[in-house]
Motif scaffolding. Structure first.
Motif, PDB file in Angstrom:
ATOM      1  N   ALA A 161       0.799  -1.224   0.000  1.00 17.57           N
ATOM      2  CA  ALA A 161       0.000   0.000   0.000  1.00 17.57           C
ATOM      3  C   ALA A 161       0.833   1.276   0.000  1.00 17.57           C
ATOM      4  N   GLY A 162       1.978   1.290   0.702  1.00 15.72           N
ATOM      5  CA  GLY A 162       2.743   2.524   0.797  1.00 15.72           C
ATOM      6  C   GLY A 162       3.187   3.048  -0.550  1.00 15.72           C
ATOM      7  N   ASP A 163       3.906   2.220  -1.299  1.00 17.30           N
ATOM      8  CA  ASP A 163       4.406   2.652  -2.603  1.00 17.30           C
ATOM      9  C   ASP A 163       3.261   2.764  -3.611  1.00 17.30           C
ATOM     10  N   ALA A 164       2.282   1.859  -3.519  1.00 11.15           N
ATOM     11  CA  ALA A 164       1.140   1.917  -4.441  1.00 11.15           C
ATOM     12  C   ALA A 164       0.372   3.225  -4.316  1.00 11.15           C
ATOM     13  N   SER A 165       0.453   3.865  -3.142  1.00  8.99           N
ATOM     14  CA  SER A 165      -0.255   5.134  -2.927  1.00  8.99           C
ATOM     15  C   SER A 165       0.127   6.192  -3.942  1.00  8.99           C
ATOM     16  N   GLY A 166       1.357   6.114  -4.457  1.00 13.48           N
ATOM     17  CA  GLY A 166       1.859   7.134  -5.364  1.00 13.48           C
ATOM     18  C   GLY A 166       1.653   6.841  -6.833  1.00 13.48           C
ATOM     19  N   THR A 167       0.832   5.826  -7.139  1.00 17.52           N
ATOM     20  CA  THR A 167       0.600   5.527  -8.553  1.00 17.52           C
ATOM     21  C   THR A 167      -0.428   6.456  -9.178  1.00 17.52           C
ATOM     22  N   TYR A 207      -3.639   5.490  -9.134  1.00 20.55           N
ATOM     23  CA  TYR A 207      -4.803   4.628  -9.375  1.00 20.55           C
ATOM     24  C   TYR A 207      -4.997   3.675  -8.197  1.00 20.55           C
ATOM     25  N   PHE A 208      -4.712   4.194  -6.992  1.00 15.96           N
ATOM     26  CA  PHE A 208      -4.827   3.441  -5.754  1.00 15.96           C
ATOM     27  C   PHE A 208      -5.626   4.274  -4.768  1.00 15.96           C
ATOM     28  N   ASP A 209      -6.608   3.674  -4.106  1.00 11.09           N
ATOM     29  CA  ASP A 209      -7.433   4.349  -3.106  1.00 11.09           C
ATOM     30  C   ASP A 209      -6.694   4.309  -1.771  1.00 11.09           C
ATOM     31  N   THR A 210      -6.160   5.452  -1.345  1.00 15.05           N
ATOM     32  CA  THR A 210      -5.333   5.480  -0.142  1.00 15.05           C
ATOM     33  C   THR A 210      -6.157   5.366   1.134  1.00 15.05           C
ATOM     34  N   HIS A 211      -7.463   5.624   1.069  1.00 18.35           N
ATOM     35  CA  HIS A 211      -8.305   5.439   2.248  1.00 18.35           C
ATOM     36  C   HIS A 211      -8.638   3.967   2.460  1.00 18.35           C
ATOM     37  N   ARG A 212      -9.026   3.290   1.381  1.00 17.15           N
ATOM     38  CA  ARG A 212      -9.456   1.888   1.473  1.00 17.15           C
ATOM     39  C   ARG A 212      -8.330   0.899   1.173  1.00 17.15           C
ATOM     40  N   ARG A 213      -7.170   1.427   0.789  1.00 19.48           N
ATOM     41  CA  ARG A 213      -5.966   0.623   0.555  1.00 19.48           C
ATOM     42  C   ARG A 213      -6.221  -0.470  -0.488  1.00 19.48           C
ATOM     43  N   CYS A 214      -6.693  -0.039  -1.660  1.00 17.48           N
ATOM     44  CA  CYS A 214      -6.963  -0.986  -2.745  1.00 17.48           C
ATOM     45  C   CYS A 214      -6.797  -0.272  -4.087  1.00 17.48           C
ATOM     46  N   TRP A 215      -6.568  -1.071  -5.159  1.00 18.52           N
ATOM     47  CA  TRP A 215      -6.531  -0.501  -6.504  1.00 18.52           C
ATOM     48  C   TRP A 215      -7.907   0.053  -6.869  1.00 18.52           C
ATOM     49  N   ARG A 216      -7.916   1.152  -7.645  1.00 18.25           N
ATOM     50  CA  ARG A 216      -9.156   1.688  -8.203  1.00 18.25           C
ATOM     51  C   ARG A 216      -9.197   1.328  -9.682  1.00 18.25           C
ATOM     52  N   HIS A 217      -9.868   0.229  -9.993  1.00 17.19           N
ATOM     53  CA  HIS A 217      -9.918  -0.231 -11.378  1.00 17.19           C
ATOM     54  C   HIS A 217     -10.658   0.757 -12.275  1.00 17.19           C
ATOM     55  N   ASP A 218     -11.656   1.467 -11.707  1.00 19.48           N
ATOM     56  CA  ASP A 218     -12.387   2.438 -12.513  1.00 19.48           C
ATOM     57  C   ASP A 218     -11.483   3.617 -12.890  1.00 19.48           C
ATOM     58  N   VAL A 219     -10.625   4.032 -11.981  1.00 19.52           N
ATOM     59  CA  VAL A 219      -9.673   5.112 -12.283  1.00 19.52           C
ATOM     60  C   VAL A 219      -8.646   4.618 -13.301  1.00 19.52           C
ATOM     61  N   PHE A 220      -8.159   3.408 -13.109  1.00 18.20           N
ATOM     62  CA  PHE A 220      -7.189   2.867 -14.059  1.00 18.20           C
ATOM     63  C   PHE A 220      -7.780   2.793 -15.467  1.00 18.20           C
ATOM     64  N   ALA A 221      -9.091   2.502 -15.553  1.00 22.72           N
ATOM     65  CA  ALA A 221      -9.748   2.435 -16.859  1.00 22.72           C
ATOM     66  C   ALA A 221      -9.772   3.792 -17.549  1.00 22.72           C
ATOM     67  N   GLU A 222      -9.793   4.880 -16.783  1.00 21.54           N
ATOM     68  CA  GLU A 222      -9.713   6.219 -17.366  1.00 21.54           C
ATOM     69  C   GLU A 222      -8.319   6.491 -17.926  1.00 21.54           C
ATOM     70  N   ILE A 223      -7.320   5.873 -17.319  1.00 23.07           N
ATOM     71  CA  ILE A 223      -5.937   6.097 -17.720  1.00 23.07           C
ATOM     72  C   ILE A 223      -5.547   5.192 -18.883  1.00 23.07           C
ATOM     73  N   ALA A 224      -5.926   3.926 -18.777  1.00 29.33           N
ATOM     74  CA  ALA A 224      -5.491   2.906 -19.747  1.00 29.33           C
ATOM     75  C   ALA A 224      -6.667   2.005 -20.105  1.00 29.33           C
ATOM     76  N   PRO A 225      -7.635   2.508 -20.877  1.00 24.82           N
ATOM     77  CA  PRO A 225      -8.873   1.756 -21.118  1.00 24.82           C
ATOM     78  C   PRO A 225      -8.681   0.422 -21.828  1.00 24.82           C
ATOM     79  N   GLU A 226      -7.611   0.264 -22.584  1.00 26.46           N
ATOM     80  CA  GLU A 226      -7.403  -0.993 -23.315  1.00 26.46           C
ATOM     81  C   GLU A 226      -6.763  -2.083 -22.460  1.00 26.46           C
ATOM     82  N   LEU A 227      -6.239  -1.726 -21.279  1.00 23.01           N
ATOM     83  CA  LEU A 227      -5.539  -2.689 -20.444  1.00 23.01           C
ATOM     84  C   LEU A 227      -6.465  -3.260 -19.376  1.00 23.01           C
TER      85      LEU A 227
END
Length: 497
Positions: free
Chosen positions: A174-180, A182-202
Motif C-alpha cells: 500500500a505505501g508505494d502503491a499510494s503514489g501511482t 490509481y490506488f485508493d489510499t483510504h481503502r488501501r486498494c486498486w481503483r480499477h475504474d480510475v485505471f480504466a480512465e488512464i489505460a482503457p485498453e488494459l
C-alpha cells in the motif's frame, strides 16, 4: 543478518544489519545513469538497477565480513512513482520514467479533469494527482508510444521491479502503491475504474500486481539467483516500499509526534498518522505507510539536485561548498533563489525553471549564490511543513536524513528556518536501514514488533543535533517572507499560507 536495499535516483545502496547486535555491519552503493531530455524527460534503465544491486550487495557483504548464507531476509526501498512497463516475458518495454519526470504534465491535467477535478480525485483516491505520479506516465505512453503500450503485461514501480527480479513474483504494497494515482489510499486498494480512465485498453486485473500487506513477504529469492549471490535457499524478500515510507521506518517515525525531513535529490516532509488524514490541501499526499497506518507527505523536487548544480557551477567539492555557506550571512545579502531546475511539485509548478533574484554588482558572489540555493531549498521544505498543518505543528523534533543532512551548516539552517530542534539518525541512509528493519519484521512478525526493532536499531546522533537560535529564527522569518513574495510575483503563488 538482514539486507536493506535502497534504489534511488542517483544510486542503489545496500546495508547489512545485525539485529541481535543492534548495529549496521556493512554498506555500499553503486551509481545509476540518469537520462535527461527536452520537456522534462527523466528516465533510467531498470536493467541498470540490477547491475547496481549486484555490485553494491557484493561490496556490502564483503565490508560486513559475513557469510551470505547467514542472511535471513532482504527488504527493498525504491524511488516512488517510476513507471516500469513489462512485457509477457517480464522484460522492460521502455525506460522507467522517474518521479522527477515532468514530460507528462499535460496528461496529468487531462486526467484530473476526467476524474472530476480536485474534489473527484480526493473522493476516489484520497489525494490529488500530481505530474510525477505513475498515472500520467501510463497515459503518456498510451498517447506517444502506442506500439509499446499495447504490449504491456505488467506495470510495476521501481521497488516492485527489484522484488520481481529477486523472486519472480509481481506484487505491490500500500505505501508505494499510494503514489501511482490509481490506488485508493483510504481503502488501501486498486481503483480499477480510475485505471480504466488512464489505460482503457488494459485489463487492470491482469496488469496490476497483487497487493500484499507491509509485513508480508513478496516471496523468496529465486534459487538460481540465491546461488549466484551465495545465499541460502528460501531467503525471504519483504514487501518493501517507497523510499519515503521506508525512510520513515529508518528514522523510527512509525507513531504520531515526529516529523521526518529528507534532504535528498528531492525533499520530503512526512508525519505518521494512525488514521487517514482529511486532506483540504491538494499538495498534501495522503499516502499509506509501509508500517501500517498512513504517512501524509509533501515532496519538493529540488534539494540536493539544485545545490549540486550550483556547487558544480563553481567547481567546488563538498568541503568547499560548505566553506562558501559559512562565508555568506543569513539571507545571502538579498539574493533569493527559486530553485526549480526540475520544475516543482509543491507548489505545483511542473514547467517552472530556476531563477536567481535580487542580484547586484555587490552581492553576486559564489558564497551568496551557494547560500541562497541552500536557504531557498530549505524554504521549500518549510512551505511543505506549513501544508501539513497540525501533524507538523505538533512535532517536538525533526529527524533529518538524506545527503544534505551531513552538512552541519545545513542542519542549523533547517533548525532556524523551521524553529524546531533537529537531530539525525546515526544511519543517514534511512531508507536502506528501513528496508532492513522491514525485512526483519517480515521474518519475525509472529514474535517481534516493528516498534521493538526500531528501538534496537534506530540510534540518534547527538553530535548531529541542532537547536534553533532565536536571532536566526527571526532573521529567517524575514528571508522566508522575501521568498514567498518572489513566489507570488513570478508564479502567482499566494504569499501567505
Amino acid at each position: 543478518m538482514y539486507i536493506g536495499v535502497d534504489c534511488g535516483t542517483q544510486s542503489t545502496k545496500v546495508v547489512v544489519v545485525d539485529v541481535e547486535a543492534g548495529r549496521l555491519l556493512g554498506e555500499a552503493s553503486r551509481p545509476h545513469r540518469l537520462d535527461e531530455g527536452e520537456h522534462g524527460r527523466r528516465e533510467q534503465r531498470p536493467e541498470d538497477w540490477v547491475v547496481a544491486f549486484r555490485g553494491a550487495f557484493q561490496a556490502a557483504v564483503a565490508e560486513a565480513r559475513i557469510d551470505p548464507r547467514d542472511v535471513r531476509a532482504i527488504g527493498v526501498s525504491g524511488q516512488q512513482h517510476g513507471m516500469v512497463a513489462l512485457d509477457e516475458a517480464g522484460e522492460p518495454l521502455y525506460p522507467a520514467k522517474l518521479w522527477c519526470d515532468t514530460e507528462t504534465a499535460a496528461q496529468n491535467d487531462a486526467l484530473i479533469e476526467r476524474l472530476g477535478g480536485e474534489p473527484g480525485c480526493l473522493e476516489k483516491l484520497g489525494l490529488v494527482l500530481q505530474t510525477g505520479y505513475t498515472a500520467s506516465k501510463v497515459a503518456w505512453l498510451r498517447e506517444t508510444r502506442p506500439e509499446v503500450y499495447r504490449r504491456i503485461a505488467t506495470l510495476l514501480l521501481p521497488h516492485d521491479y527489484l522484488n520481481f527480479w529477486l523472486t519472480g513474483e509481481r506484487v505491490a504494497e500500500a505505501g508505494d502503491a499510494s503514489g501511482t494515482g490509481y490506488f485508493d489510499t483510504h481503502r488501501r486498494c486498486w481503483r480499477h475504474d480510475v485505471f480504466a480512465e488512464i489505460a482503457p485498453e488494459l485489463d487492470a486485473e491482469r496488469v496490476l500486481p497483487r497487493l500484499i500487506e507491509s509485513d508480508e513477504p513478496a516471496g523468496v529469492v529465486r534459487p538460481a539467483l540465491a546461488r549466484e549471490l551465495g545465499l541460502s535457499e528460501g531467503v525471504l524478500v519483504a514487501s518493501g516500499g517507497g523510499d519515503n515510507m521506508l525512510g520513515a521506518i529508518g528514522t523510527g517515525n512509525i507513531a504520531p509526534g515526529l516529523v521526518t525531513l529528507s534532504l535528498g535529490t528531492s525533499g520530503t516532509v512526512c508525519a505518521y498518522s494512525d488514521e487517514p488524514v482529511p486532506v483540504e490541501d491538494a499538495m498534501v499526499a495522503n499516502f499509506c505507510a509501509s508500517s501500517g497506518g498512513w504517512l501524509p507527505l509533501i515532496c519538493t523536487m529540488n534539494v540536493t539536485s539544485a545545490t549540486n548544480r550550483v556547487r558544480e557551477l563553481f567547481g567546488l567539492d563538498l568541503a568547499g561548498f560548505n566553506d562558501q555557506l559559512h562565508r555568506a550571512p543569513i539571507g545571502a545579502e538579498g539574493v533569493t533563489t527559486l530553485p526549480f531546475f526540475n520544475g516543482e511539485r509543491v507548489p505545483p509548478l511542473p514547467q517552472a525553471s530556476a531563477s536567481f533574484l535580487g542580484l547586484t554588482s555587490v552581492n553576486t558572489t559564489p558564497a551568496n549564490l551557494c547560500r541562497a540555493v541552500v536557504e531557498s531549498a530549505t524554504f521549500g521544505m518549510r512551505y511543505g511543513l506549513e501544508r501539513l498543518g497540525k501533524l507538523a505543528a505538533g512535532a517536538s523534533q525533526i529527524r533529518l536524513i538524506g545527503g544534505g543532512a551531513r552538512s552541519s551548516v545545513w542542519r542549523q539552517i533547517v533548525a532556524d528556518v523551521t524553529g524546531t530542534p533537529v537531530v539525525c539518525p546515526q544511519v543517514t541512509d534511512a531508507a536502506a536501514l528501513g528496508a532492513a528493519l522491514q525485512a526483519a519484521w517480515c521474518d519475525r512478525r509472529q514474535t517481534t514488533s516493528l516498534a521493538s526493532l526500531c528501538e534496537r536499531l534506530v540510534h540518534l546522533d547527538p553530535a548531529a543535533a541542532a537547536e534553533p537560535r532565536p536571532a536566526n529564527v527571526e532573521a529567517y522569518h524575514q528571508a522566508y517572507d522575501r521568498y514567498r513574495e518572489a513566489l507570488q510575483r513570478h508564479h502567482g503563488i499566494p504569499a501567505t499560507p
